[in-house]
Motif scaffolding. Structure first.
Motif: not given
Length: 402
Positions: A209-221, A146-148, A273-278, A116-121
């Motif tokens: 608009l963009f749609l950012f999705t957080d689907e990390i619980y996709e298998y927990f239904v 954090s990214q204003r 941006f992911h490379d720059l940070t991590y 998410l951080h890299a996508a927002a950047m």
């Protein structure tokens, strides 16, 4: 040696250049981290943080160890090893019929949070607005701030966390650039229905608009619910930034492995941006996750849902017996419970009173709401090994005299 020609401006003559950034004064330790630390200090049972301490699948663990032993311990490509990118692409195709090119449209991230951080950047500018749904995951809000970027919460219905489409539309302004959708959701366990997801997609298309999705619980239904991947809806693939990971599914929260799948137009900047940070996600762990995707059968994912539904039932029952009325989650592995019976003027005080009385840590509901809301709610995580969960349930029941 000082520059003899430099003259400090009069406004700086009697002040220091050593001060915190504009962002820092408002930055405080998250309530989740604070409660985890408080729980650790007294040797309690931590139902505050979504640590998911259930066993790691053997094939995942074995391949990570093998990768270390054979020397896969150096930097990888900034968007991850080819093997894992290919496995992620195959997973998205197999689960949802989504085709992503593993060379240009898949990025392995140092956790979903880093994704998410890299996508927002890459895609947002200071002053942009992003709509998200309340109750929200605090790290989503903090990452945007954090990214204003301005997070704009839209409250879900209090009774059942239903989507208010009129409220969503009313929140859109000329500065709105994206919607952030977390389904299944932390902390509520809300699973957005197909109709609700289609409504969100319609708004994204209408207002470009963009749609950012957080689907990390996709298998927990649970209870026959369906996880609807928003990128599968008409017109949504090109504008949806899919963020997920392996922390929850493989019980490897400490490995920090997530991923992003998105249209190639956006991925290059995100990877930068992911490379720059991590720099990159941990190399041997990438091999472990790849083995999991390659070798674990469909029954594994069905079983983790069944196992966690059983844990949910035990948690919900104990909370009811304790007088902490829960909202039964349709997904994820958290329960929000009404906690007005506990002493304290705020949710944070109630959480600490519960920890003192029982040795069980929960998170203040106010961590997931706008200021002034959620003060009578606590969040409990039930992704624990059975012995710890059962002991926590027994301690909670003693609150109600059980």
């Amino acid at each position: 040696m000082p520059n003899p020609t430099f003259v400090a401006p009069s406004s700086m003559a009697n002040s220091s250049r050593l001060y915190l950034s504009e962002l820092a004064p408002g930055a405080v330790q998250s309530e989740i981290r604070a409660m985890s630390a408080a729980c650790e200090s007294m040797g309690g049972i931590n139902l505050a943080q979504g640590v998911c301490d259930t066993p790691v699948p053997q094939v995942v663990e074995a391949e990570a160890l093998a990768a270390i032993q054979r020397g896969d311990n150096i930097y990888t490509r900034m968007d991850g090893i080819a093997r894992l990118r290919a496995a992620i692409a195959a997973k998205q195709r197999g689960d949802y019929g989504l085709d992503y090119d593993p060379e240009t449209e898949v990025m392995v991230a140092s956790g979903a949070t880093a994704g998410l951080h890299a996508a927002a950047m890459a895609l947002l500018n200071p002053g942009d607005e992003v709509i998200l749904f309340e109750p929200f995951y605090g790290y989503h809000v903090a990452t945007l701030k954090s990214q204003r970027v301005t997070p704009v919460p839209v409250a879900l219905a209090e009774a059942d966390f239903g989507l208010d489409v009129d409220a969503l539309r009313a929140a859109i302004t000329p500065r709105t650039r994206a919607i952030l959708l977390n389904t299944p959701a932390n902390p509520s366990g809300k699973v957005f229905t197909r109709e609700e997801t289609e409504a969100v997609a319609e708004v994204c298309l209408e207002f470009d608009l963009f749609l950012f999705t957080d689907e990390i619980y996709e298998y927990f239904v649970y209870d026959g619910q369906e996880h609807v991947a928003p990128a599968t809806l008409p017109g949504m693939r090109e504008r949806t930034i899919v963020i997920s990971g392996f922390s929850k599914t493989f019980s490897i929260t400490g490995w920090r492995l997530g991923y992003v799948t998105a249209d190639a137009r956006w991925m290059g900047a995100m990877a930068y941006f992911h490379d720059l940070t991590y720099v990159c996600a941990p190399s041997p762990f990438q091999h472990g996750a790849a083995a999991g995707l390659e070798l674990l059968p469909a029954s594994f994912y069905q079983q983790i849902a069944a196992d966690h539904q059983s844990k949910r039932e035990r948690m919900v029952s104990a909370l009811r017996d304790a007088g902490l009325t829960p909202t039964v989650p349709a997904g994820a592995y958290y329960v929000l419970a009404e906690a007005s019976v506990l002493p304290g003027l705020s949710a944070a005080e109630k959480a600490r009173a519960l920890l003192k009385a029982t040795g069980v840590a929960a998170v203040a509901g106010s961590a997931f709401f706008s200021k002034g809301r959620g003060e009578n709610l606590l969040r409990f995580c039930f992704a624990k090994q059975d012995a710890a969960l059962d002991e926590a349930c027994a301690r909670l029941r003693r609150l109600g005299g059980g």
